[in-house]
Scaffold this motif. Sequence first.
Motif, mmCIF file in Angstrom:
data_model
loop_
_atom_site.group_PDB
_atom_site.id
_atom_site.type_symbol
_atom_site.label_atom_id
_atom_site.label_comp_id
_atom_site.label_asym_id
_atom_site.label_seq_id
_atom_site.Cartn_x
_atom_site.Cartn_y
_atom_site.Cartn_z
ATOM 1 N N THR A 234 0.818 -1.213 0.000
ATOM 2 C CA THR A 234 0.000 0.000 0.000
ATOM 3 C C THR A 234 0.853 1.264 0.000
ATOM 4 N N ALA A 235 2.161 1.127 -0.005
ATOM 5 C CA ALA A 235 3.046 2.298 0.044
ATOM 6 C C ALA A 235 3.029 3.020 -1.297
ATOM 7 N N PRO A 236 3.134 4.345 -1.295
ATOM 8 C CA PRO A 236 3.186 5.085 -2.563
ATOM 9 C C PRO A 236 4.431 4.745 -3.358
ATOM 10 N N ILE A 257 9.926 -5.164 -5.894
ATOM 11 C CA ILE A 257 8.899 -6.191 -5.700
ATOM 12 C C ILE A 257 8.876 -6.712 -4.275
ATOM 13 N N GLY A 258 9.951 -6.493 -3.552
ATOM 14 C CA GLY A 258 10.002 -6.931 -2.162
ATOM 15 C C GLY A 258 11.109 -6.213 -1.431
ATOM 16 N N ARG A 259 10.930 -6.060 -0.135
ATOM 17 C CA ARG A 259 11.950 -5.434 0.708
ATOM 18 C C ARG A 259 12.283 -6.403 1.828
ATOM 19 N N GLY A 260 13.575 -6.549 2.090
ATOM 20 C CA GLY A 260 14.008 -7.453 3.139
ATOM 21 C C GLY A 260 14.422 -8.809 2.595
ATOM 22 N N CYS A 261 15.155 -9.557 3.409
ATOM 23 C CA CYS A 261 15.637 -10.883 3.015
ATOM 24 C C CYS A 261 15.736 -11.742 4.268
ATOM 25 N N GLU A 283 -0.501 -8.210 -8.452
ATOM 26 C CA GLU A 283 -1.431 -7.273 -9.081
ATOM 27 C C GLU A 283 -0.912 -5.834 -8.982
ATOM 28 N N THR A 284 -0.386 -5.485 -7.813
ATOM 29 C CA THR A 284 0.160 -4.136 -7.642
ATOM 30 C C THR A 284 1.376 -3.928 -8.531
ATOM 31 N N ILE A 285 2.227 -4.932 -8.604
ATOM 32 C CA ILE A 285 3.431 -4.837 -9.438
ATOM 33 C C ILE A 285 3.059 -4.629 -10.895
ATOM 34 N N LEU A 286 2.104 -5.389 -11.382
ATOM 35 C CA LEU A 286 1.690 -5.257 -12.777
ATOM 36 C C LEU A 286 1.125 -3.868 -13.055
ATOM 37 N N PRO A 316 5.233 -17.136 -12.216
ATOM 38 C CA PRO A 316 3.996 -16.682 -12.873
ATOM 39 C C PRO A 316 3.981 -15.173 -13.136
ATOM 40 N N LEU A 317 4.615 -14.375 -12.274
ATOM 41 C CA LEU A 317 4.680 -12.938 -12.518
ATOM 42 C C LEU A 317 5.494 -12.652 -13.769
ATOM 43 N N LEU A 318 6.631 -13.310 -13.897
ATOM 44 C CA LEU A 318 7.474 -13.106 -15.066
ATOM 45 C C LEU A 318 6.767 -13.560 -16.338
#
Length: 842
Positions: A234-236, A257-261, A283-286, A316-318
Motif C-alpha cells: 500500500t506504500a506510494p 517487488i520486495g523489501r528485506g531478506c 497485481e500491484t506490481i503489474l 507466474p509474474l514473469l
Amino acid sequence: MSYNNLLAIEKPVRYTGDEIGSRPKEDAELRFVLAFPDVYEVGMSHLGLQILYDILNREEGIAAERAYTPWPDREAQLRSLGESLATLESQTSLARADIIGFTLQYELSYTNILTMLDLAGIPFRAADRGEEFPLVTAGGPCACNPEPLADFLDAVLLGDGEEAIVEMAAACRERKRRGESKQWLMERLAGIDGVYVPSFFEPRYNHDGTIDAIIPLRPAHGRVRRRFLSDLDTAPYPTAPVVPFLKTIHDRVSIEIGRGCTRGCRFCQAGYLYRPVRERSPETILKLVEETLRNTGYDEVSLLSLSTGDYGCLTPLLRELMVRYAHERIAVALPSLRVGSLSQELVEEIRKVRKTGFTLAPEAGSERLRTIINKGISEEDLLRNAFEAFSNGWRVIKLYFMIGLPGETEEDLLGIADLARKVKQEGKRAGSGGEVNVSVSTFVPKPHTPFQWEPQITTEETVAKQRFLRDELKKRKLGLKWHDAPLSFMEGVFARGDRRLGAALTKAWELGCRFDGWGDRLNRHAWHEAFAACDIDPAFYHRRRGIDETLPWDHLDFGVTRAFLRQELEKAWTGEPTGDCRTGRCTGCGICDFDRIAMRTTDPAWQKGSAPATVPPVETDAKVTMRLRYTKTGAMRYLSHLEMIGLFTRAVGRARLPIRFSQGFHPHPKFSFATALSVGVESWAEYLDMELIPGPAPGEVRDRLNAALPEGMRIVEAVVIPPGTPSLSVLMDKVRYRIILPEEAARDLAARAEVFLARDSFPLQRAKKGRIQEYDLRHELASLTVDGPTLELTIGRGKPLEYAAAITGLSPEELAGARIEKLDVLFKESSILSIQGMCNGQ
C-alpha cells in the motif's frame, strides 16, 4: 550565467534540469532538497530518492527538489563565478532551502557532502549553523552508523523513509508557522519514530581509544529504533519518475517487488537492515509496471529485491509480464538472482525479448566457507544454474566472490579458481563455449551483522590475495577483476568508525579529497596526511572488536538483537547453518512483533492469465518511413548526439508508436538522424527518419511525439517518404547558421567579413578519430551576411565556430560566449521534402 558557461564543462546536461517527470513548484511553503552526494547519473539511478521525491511532491505546499555533487570541473566553475550550488528544479541555493536530506548510500561519498555544503555557503558543523540555515539531515543504508558524520548532521532518519519523511517535513512546517527555534525543532524531530538527533548523545572514550559509553543527554531519548514500513503493497510508488536526459547507471524502469531478506547471510548488512520480508502483490506490481512504462518510455523493467529469486510467485509474474510486453520488445531484468533460485522456466521467460546481464554470486570458493557465512548454496546448484544459462543462449556469466572473509584459507582462494573453471566447463557442455568473468571484492565487516566484531584484512593482505587469485585464474585461462584495496581500506574505516573521524574527514576535504569512491580519484596521500594531522590511526577501526565492547552504533536499534548477532557469530565458527524463516521456523532475530511488523509474502500459486497490455501488431514486413523535422532549443542544446538517441527512444515508447525494431541480441528502434549536431548549438531544422509499421498518419505521429517530448523539442512536420528515397546524409547539401558573437568579439565584424570574402582560400585541418581531415572554409562558404554582432552564413562542410574564428581571427576559446543557431538545411533534391525551407525566418 553566460549563455555558454555549461559548454565549458563535461556533460552539461547534468546541471540543466527540466527533465520529463520533474516537478518544479514556484510557490511552496517548504523546500526540501533531496541531495545525493555523487554525480547526477549515479544519483538518478537511486530508486529511494525517486520514491521520496514523489511522496514529498504529492504534499500540498511542499516542493521536493534535487541536487547532486558537481563534478570537479563544475565545482571549480561555480567557485570562479561566485555562484552557489542550487537545485535543478528552481535553481534555489541549498542555503535557502528549509531541509536538506542527504542519501548515505556508501561511505566513500562523505567528502562530497562537505563539498555540497561548502558550495552552498553552509557551515559544516551542526553546532555552527544558526537559525537562518536549513536543517541538514540524512538517511539511507549508511545511516545505520552515521557517527563519522554526527557533528555535521542535525538529524538522521533510520530505516524506512516513506512515512517518516512526511512527518519530518510537517515538523519543519510547524516550526516555520509558529516561529519556533531550531532547538524546538530538534526536540520535535527526536519524538518521531526512527529519527536520531546526534547532538542528544555524547560518546565517552577509554584510554585505549575504545568507547566507554554513549550517554543520552535527554532523559526521554534513549536508544533510537529504526522506522518500519509495515505494508509495502500500500506504500506510494513513483509511476511517473524523473526521466534523465543522459544515460544513467540503471537506465530502466525499476520496480521494488520486495523489501528485506530472510536468507541470513552473515556478511550481508542489507539482509539485516531491511528485515522483515515484505512483498508487493503481483497485481500491484503489474499495475506499477504498466503505468511507469507508459510515463517513461523505457524498454526494460528491472524487478528489484535483495533476492529477487525468492519472491513468492516470481515465475507466474514473469510469465505474465512476457505475455503483456514481449511484443513491444520490453525486456525484464532480474538483477539479484540467488544461486539455486533460478529455474529452467525462469530462464526461458527471461530470454524471450533479450538477454540482460547474468550474474551469479557464490561469494566463497568452498562449501566450508559458504557454511561459515551461511550462504546456503551448493556447488551443484551453481553449476546447474550456469548450464541452464549457457544452454539458453547466454555467452557470458559473471561470478562474484569475496576475499578476506572470516575463516578464509588459501584452499578457499583455490576453490574460487576451480569453481570458475567448472562453470566455464558447463558452457562447453552446453555447446556454447561460454565465457566466465570473475570479480572479487574485499570483505568489509559492517555494523548490525554477526561479523561486526570481526577484523578486516590489511591492504597488504588484500593485494597478496588478489595476486594469488589472479595467477591461479590465469593458469585456468580466466581473467579477474577486483575492487581496489585502498577503496576497501577506506570503506572499512568509515563503516565502523566513530565521531572522531569527523575531524579527519574535514581535513581530507580541505586537502582536496573528492569523489573518493571513484577509484582513480581516491587521494591516498591526502587521507593519510589527514589521519596523521588528527592523530588517528585508521587501522584502529579495522581491528577485531571485543564481544562486550561498546560499539559506535550501539545506541541505534535496527531491530535485530545483539544477542541474536552474537549467536550467529558463534554458529559461524561451529559451522552451524541458520535456516530461512520464510520456509521454516522463526529464527528469533527480534525484528517481528507478528502484528504490525511481520513477514508479508505472496502466494506461489498466483496466476493471472490476461491479455497483452497493447494489441500485438500483426506480423508483417510492411513498413512506412516517416521523415520528421524538429527543433532543438533551450536546455536541449546541451544534449549530445548519444543522449538524443536515448531521448527519442524513450519518447517513442511514451508515444506508443508502432516502431519497427532491428534484429539481433539487443533490438532497438529503427530511426536514423541526419547529422550529429554539436553540443551547445540550437537548431530549428533537425531531421530524423523513422521506420514504422503502417498505421498512424503523419499528423498523428507528430502530435503523439510532441506530447512525449520535453520543452525545447518539437516536431514541426512529419511526412511519409517513398521507398528507395536516399538517406538524409546523402541528400543534405548545405546548412544555414546564425552566430551571435559576444560584444568584444564583434568589433569591426563587417570589415573582417569583407576581408575573409576577398580571400581565394582558407584551408583548415582537423583531427578526427586519429585521422586528419582537410578542407577549404572559403570554398565551402556559399553565403555570408553581417548584421551588427550577428553572422549569417550558409556552408557545406565545417563547423560554424570554425568559420567565426576564421572571419574574426579569434580563437575558439575567445568565441566561447557565442550563440549559434542552425536555421535551415538545404537539400540536393528538395522536391521530395515538403518540409524543406519551412524554417526560414526563424
